[in-house]
Write an enzyme that holds these catalytic residues in place. Structure first.
Site, PDB file in Angstrom:
ATOM      1  N   GLU A  98       9.849  -3.373   3.710  1.00  0.00           N
ATOM      2  CA  GLU A  98      10.125  -2.240   4.609  1.00  0.00           C
ATOM      3  C   GLU A  98      11.435  -1.558   4.256  1.00  0.00           C
ATOM      4  OE1 GLU A  98       7.731  -0.567   6.025  1.00  0.00           O
ATOM      5  OE2 GLU A  98       7.125  -2.476   6.915  1.00  0.00           O
ATOM      6  N   ASP A 155       3.907   5.719   1.137  1.00  0.00           N
ATOM      7  CA  ASP A 155       2.778   6.162   1.957  1.00  0.00           C
ATOM      8  C   ASP A 155       1.802   7.025   1.160  1.00  0.00           C
ATOM      9  OD1 ASP A 155       4.390   4.921   3.750  1.00  0.00           O
ATOM     10  OD2 ASP A 155       4.882   6.714   4.912  1.00  0.00           O
TER      11      ASP A 155
END
Ligand SMILES: *[C@@H]1O[C@H](CO)[C@@H](O)[C@H](O)[C@H]1NC(C)=O
Ligand SMILES: *[C@@H]1O[C@H](CO)[C@@H](O)[C@H](O)[C@H]1NC(C)=O
Length: 424
Positions: A15, A156
């Site tokens: 992350e 993404d």
């Protein structure tokens, strides 16, 4: 005349490190953005959405303007469109009437906004009779999503294009590439939405972290006698020094103090003026930030980058203890996000605890954080009791959450990437 779809994603581990140059490990989910397209003989794009909350929009394609101050849905479409337009240097684009439908819960850390940008890029490409590789499309959409004002790293958009059914992917950058990661059989991955909304572009949390990492890069480089002006990402420092991630963690300990850094201290360290800091390093929406935590952010990034590689290694070895080891890594990732990167929130921490008490072997926030979803690894034979317990403990006690529960708590498998359906 044709349809295009682009999926959302869940990040299993890694992350806030894509924009630091480090590999991440997401998989596409089934939920997606779907666009039905009719090319037309005007230079106008008309957008409609099946969700009445998202108002109709139309614009001439001659002068695309993306307003950064308010992240309205159609601006994400325009990012994808503009990316393709600029890549080919097209002065005139084919007009389009588009109807959009989406099943990715918005502002939940499952990448609904990037899926929209990617789908719009694919639609524009197809309507104009052009072709590009998936890698090129991912790179174009990563760059063009920055028109909305977020300084994203590319995870993404990359997984939305490069995903394949049945496998998670290790996504590496510079050059962009994706490698299959077979997840262990015997475990399910479950997404649970905290129902706290977080929109990357509407707040400055996200960009502040990007800037803290950038500043940490500059100060680490300076302290090691590297050309700090040229260094942009924490990964650049490791590459230039030619040391391991473990050694980078030691260097972080040596170079940074725990207390936050003021603008003044940073300027003194780098020998620049506050004006230069603002105009040459900081983004538009981080100009007024007065203190930066560099030790904590760098510590998270280098340790999380190591966990991603470890996760991939464990998956490829497929030993009997794989699920246990992956669970530990997911736990550690959450703790680092919570304590070092400070991108969790009380509801996410509570939900992670509930998931762990309900039978998950590992659980963590996923996506940017500050709201949105958790992802948990659950032994397949415990899945149904897990879902019942989490529903009872997190959703049933709150009417607003209960109303959203159907789309908020579900097991997911690695789905396929973006594609176009042409009429036969
Ligand atoms: C951008 O949107 C804001 C808020 O809706 C508005 O006040 C501003 O005038 C817009 N800017 C431009 C250049 O259109
Ligand atoms: C993950 O953390 C929870 C809570 O601290 C713990 O109960 C669980 O055993 C951990 N999982 C692993 C695999 O260590």
């Amino acid at each position: 005349k044709f349809y295009a779809r682009a999926p959302g994603r869940v990040n299993l581990i890694g992350e806030h490190i894509d924009y630091c140059g480090y590999a991440v490990l997401p998989m596409a989910i089934e939920q997606d953005i779907l666009i039905a397209v009719e090319p037309v003989n005007t230079q106008v794009v008309q957008l409609a959405n099946t969700n009445p909350l998202y108002l109709d929009f139309s614009t001439s394609m001659k002068n695309i303007h993306i307003n950064k101050t308010k992240p309205v849905w159609h601006n994400y479409f325009l990012c994808g469109l503009k990316g393709v337009q600029e890549h080919f240097g097209l002065n005139s684009l084919t007009g389009m009437n588009c109807l959009l439908d989406g099943t990715i819960p918005p502002s939940s850390g499952l990448s609904s906004s990037s899926a929209l940008v990617c789908c719009a890029g694919l639609v524009t490409l197809t309507a104009n009779g052009k072709t590009l590789s998936k890698v090129e499309l991912a790179e174009i959409c990563t760059k063009s999503e920055r028109y909305i004002g977020t300084e994203g790293g590319g995870m993404d958009q990359s997984i939305s294009f490069l995903a394949e059914e049945g496998t998670a992917k290790l996504i590496e950058f510079s050059p962009l590439r994706a490698t299959d990661v077979r997840l262990p059989s015997g475990a399910a991955f479950v997404i649970a939405n905290s129902c706290v909304k977080m929109n990357k572009a509407a707040t400055s949390h996200y960009n502040i972290r990007v800037m803290e990492c950038r500043l940490a890069t500059k100060l680490l480089s300076k302290s090691k006698g590297l050309e700090w002006k040229k260094m942009l990402k924490l990964q650049d420092v490791q590459a230039k020094l030619g040391v391991s991630l473990k050694e980078m963690l030691t260097i972080v300990e040596e170079v940074f103090h725990l207390e936050p850094y003021s603008v003044e201290e940073i300027c003194t360290c780098l020998g620049i003026s506050p004006e230069e800091l603002r105009t040459q390093i900081l983004s538009q929406n981080t100009q007024d930030v007065t203190s930066f935590k560099l030790y904590q952010r760098a510590k998270h990034v280098y340790s999380e980058a190591g966990r991603v590689l470890e996760f991939k290694k464990i998956c490829s070895e497929a030993s009997a203890s794989a699920i246990q080891l992956l669970g530990e890594l997911m736990n550690q990732s959450h703790i680092s996000c919570r304590d070092m990167y400070e991108c969790s929130c009380p509801e996410l921490d509570q939900l992670v605890d509930i998931c762990l008490q309900s039978g998950a072997i590992g659980s963590r926030l996923t996506g940017a954080g500050w709201g949105g979803c958790t992802v948990s690894m659950v032994p397949s034979d415990k899945l149904s009791t897990f879902l019942t317990n989490v529903k009872e403990a997190y959703y049933k006690r709150n009417d607003q959450r209960l109303a959203l529960e159907k789309n908020s708590l579900f097991a997911t498998k690695p789905g396929g990437g973006a594609l176009v359906f042409l009429e036969a």
